[in-house]
Motif scaffolding. Structure first.
Motif, PDB file in Angstrom:
ATOM      1  N   HIS A  33       0.567  -1.190   0.146  1.00  0.00           N
ATOM      2  CA  HIS A  33      -0.294  -0.035  -0.007  1.00  0.00           C
ATOM      3  C   HIS A  33       0.783   1.218  -0.059  1.00  0.00           C
ATOM      4  N   ALA A  34       2.105   1.161   0.550  1.00  0.00           N
ATOM      5  CA  ALA A  34       2.939   2.343   0.713  1.00  0.00           C
ATOM      6  C   ALA A  34       3.604   2.643  -0.457  1.00  0.00           C
ATOM      7  N   MET A  35       3.410   1.625  -1.372  1.00  0.00           N
ATOM      8  CA  MET A  35       4.176   1.816  -2.670  1.00  0.00           C
ATOM      9  C   MET A  35       3.422   2.333  -3.761  1.00  0.00           C
ATOM     10  N   VAL A  36       1.919   2.386  -3.540  1.00  0.00           N
ATOM     11  CA  VAL A  36       1.101   2.993  -4.612  1.00  0.00           C
ATOM     12  C   VAL A  36       1.324   4.602  -4.821  1.00  0.00           C
ATOM     13  N   GLY A  37       1.527   4.704  -6.200  1.00  0.00           N
ATOM     14  CA  GLY A  37       1.882   6.147  -6.555  1.00  0.00           C
ATOM     15  C   GLY A  37       3.079   6.746  -6.098  1.00  0.00           C
ATOM     16  N   THR A  38       4.147   5.868  -5.847  1.00  0.00           N
ATOM     17  CA  THR A  38       5.287   6.360  -5.181  1.00  0.00           C
ATOM     18  C   THR A  38       6.458   6.260  -6.633  1.00  0.00           C
ATOM     19  N   THR A  39       7.745   6.559  -6.358  1.00  0.00           N
ATOM     20  CA  THR A  39       8.599   6.514  -7.414  1.00  0.00           C
ATOM     21  C   THR A  39       9.299   4.951  -7.256  1.00  0.00           C
ATOM     22  N   MET A  40       9.918   4.358  -8.258  1.00  0.00           N
ATOM     23  CA  MET A  40      10.739   3.279  -8.266  1.00  0.00           C
ATOM     24  C   MET A  40      11.705   3.423  -6.998  1.00  0.00           C
ATOM     25  N   THR A  41      12.395   4.186  -6.783  1.00  0.00           N
ATOM     26  CA  THR A  41      13.332   4.138  -5.742  1.00  0.00           C
ATOM     27  C   THR A  41      12.767   4.113  -4.491  1.00  0.00           C
ATOM     28  N   ARG A  42      11.700   4.710  -4.100  1.00  0.00           N
ATOM     29  CA  ARG A  42      10.936   4.859  -2.955  1.00  0.00           C
ATOM     30  C   ARG A  42      10.194   3.149  -2.673  1.00  0.00           C
ATOM     31  N   THR A  43       9.859   2.550  -3.905  1.00  0.00           N
ATOM     32  CA  THR A  43       9.222   1.336  -3.856  1.00  0.00           C
ATOM     33  C   THR A  43      10.497   0.383  -3.511  1.00  0.00           C
ATOM     34  N   MET A  44      11.699   0.523  -4.227  1.00  0.00           N
ATOM     35  CA  MET A  44      12.746  -0.461  -3.814  1.00  0.00           C
ATOM     36  C   MET A  44      13.102  -0.362  -2.454  1.00  0.00           C
ATOM     37  N   GLN A  45      13.043   0.956  -1.791  1.00  0.00           N
ATOM     38  CA  GLN A  45      13.434   1.001  -0.359  1.00  0.00           C
ATOM     39  C   GLN A  45      12.358   0.270   0.541  1.00  0.00           C
ATOM     40  N   LEU A  46      11.135   0.519   0.292  1.00  0.00           N
ATOM     41  CA  LEU A  46      10.022  -0.195   1.126  1.00  0.00           C
ATOM     42  C   LEU A  46      10.403  -1.590   0.758  1.00  0.00           C
ATOM     43  N   LEU A  47      10.734  -2.185  -0.438  1.00  0.00           N
ATOM     44  CA  LEU A  47      10.790  -3.641  -0.458  1.00  0.00           C
ATOM     45  C   LEU A  47      11.797  -3.961   0.396  1.00  0.00           C
ATOM     46  N   ASP A  49      13.176  -2.589   2.965  1.00  0.00           N
ATOM     47  CA  ASP A  49      12.912  -2.725   4.495  1.00  0.00           C
ATOM     48  C   ASP A  49      11.946  -3.700   4.784  1.00  0.00           C
ATOM     49  N   ASP A  50      10.688  -3.870   4.087  1.00  0.00           N
ATOM     50  CA  ASP A  50       9.672  -5.209   4.451  1.00  0.00           C
ATOM     51  C   ASP A  50      10.445  -6.501   4.416  1.00  0.00           C
ATOM     52  N   LEU A  51      11.525  -6.708   3.482  1.00  0.00           N
ATOM     53  CA  LEU A  51      12.230  -7.877   3.459  1.00  0.00           C
ATOM     54  C   LEU A  51      13.116  -8.097   4.459  1.00  0.00           C
ATOM     55  N   GLY A  52      13.645  -6.994   5.213  1.00  0.00           N
ATOM     56  CA  GLY A  52      14.810  -6.929   6.115  1.00  0.00           C
ATOM     57  C   GLY A  52      16.055  -7.300   5.496  1.00  0.00           C
ATOM     58  N   GLN A  53      16.047  -6.864   4.138  1.00  0.00           N
ATOM     59  CA  GLN A  53      17.243  -7.113   3.164  1.00  0.00           C
ATOM     60  C   GLN A  53      17.843  -5.863   2.673  1.00  0.00           C
ATOM     61  N   PRO A  54      18.668  -4.765   3.486  1.00  0.00           N
ATOM     62  CA  PRO A  54      18.894  -3.602   3.277  1.00  0.00           C
ATOM     63  C   PRO A  54      19.998  -3.472   2.215  1.00  0.00           C
ATOM     64  N   ASP A  55      20.708  -4.704   1.953  1.00  0.00           N
ATOM     65  CA  ASP A  55      21.761  -4.616   1.056  1.00  0.00           C
ATOM     66  C   ASP A  55      21.437  -5.278  -0.244  1.00  0.00           C
ATOM     67  N   ARG A  56      20.104  -5.250  -0.498  1.00  0.00           N
ATOM     68  CA  ARG A  56      19.898  -5.934  -1.996  1.00  0.00           C
ATOM     69  C   ARG A  56      20.402  -5.108  -2.973  1.00  0.00           C
ATOM     70  N   ASP A  57      20.499  -5.403  -4.220  1.00  0.00           N
ATOM     71  CA  ASP A  57      20.969  -4.651  -5.398  1.00  0.00           C
ATOM     72  C   ASP A  57      19.929  -4.183  -6.048  1.00  0.00           C
ATOM     73  N   GLU A  58      19.799  -2.734  -5.762  1.00  0.00           N
ATOM     74  CA  GLU A  58      18.635  -1.846  -6.293  1.00  0.00           C
ATOM     75  C   GLU A  58      18.456  -2.118  -7.774  1.00  0.00           C
ATOM     76  N   ALA A  59      19.686  -1.970  -8.368  1.00  0.00           N
ATOM     77  CA  ALA A  59      19.626  -1.969  -9.857  1.00  0.00           C
ATOM     78  C   ALA A  59      19.341  -3.293 -10.530  1.00  0.00           C
TER      79      ALA A  59
END
Length: 210
Positions: A33-47, A49-59
């Protein structure tokens, strides 16, 4: 675009859930729900945080997600109730029209196969502005490119980020929430769908501001 004109938020649901599972987790409802209407960068940050994987390769995640949504968009998109009829009526009335979306250009180009490129005089994508929604820049950019005052524009939105962007820009706002509830907000006209909305209705929203 997503959720306002076409029912593409469900496409994003599929792709984001699949990505989370590939990462070995499950995407929570609150994060989605927090991702709706947001940017890809914000969506990836939320993902992350939600998974507890802060070091995931965003690209790498962005590339996978964009490719999967591209595949799903290519299969075709479903119009939201009343959206096609309103768009046709607005164009027939000769009203300048802009598509203002947080989605990136690559995916928007695929969506335009359904939406119709000729239906928009201007297209402003999320990766083509410095400050995307909820900042007012996307709507101010669209009005400038259309050559009209933002105060003479009606923005049709479905998400809190989009509503905030349009309001801050100075447009009249018609909101049709889909994935998220929107509370009553001064200056925002709420409807359950776009069915029954026509150019005369939009003009009345502008008159109500005078």
């Amino acid at each position: 675009m997503d959720g306002t004109l076409v029912d593409s938020e469900k496409v994003w649901d599929v792709a984001l859930i699949e990505l989370a599972r590939l990462a070995g987790g499950e995407l929570s409802r609150s994060a989605r729900h927090a991702m709706v209407g947001t940017t890809m960068t914000r969506t990836m940050q939320l993902l992350r945080d939600d998974l507890g994987q802060p070091d995931r390769d965003e690209a790498a995640d962005v590339a996978w997600l964009t490719g999967r949504v591209f595949e799903l968009f290519t299969d075709g998109l479903v119009w939201r109730p009343g959206a096609w009829e309103l768009l046709c009526a607005v164009r027939a009335a000769g009203v300048p029209t802009a598509l203002v979306t947080s989605t990136g250009r690559k995916l928007v180009e695929v969506a335009l196969d359904t939406l119709g490129r000729a239906n928009f005089d201007v297209v402003v994508c999320g990766d083509e502005v410095e400050r995307p929604k909820p900042d007012p820049e996307p709507y101010r950019t669209a009005a400038r490119l259309l050559g009209v005052p933002i105060a003479a524009c009606v923005a049709v939105e479905d998400s809190p980020a989009g509503v905030s962007s349009a309001l801050a820009a100075g447009a009249a706002v018609l909101a049709v929430p889909v994935e998220l509830e929107l509370p009553p907000i001064d200056g925002v006209h709420l409807r359950e769908s776009l069915e029954g909305v026509d150019p005369a209705y939009l003009a009345a929203l502008l008159r109500d501001r005078c």
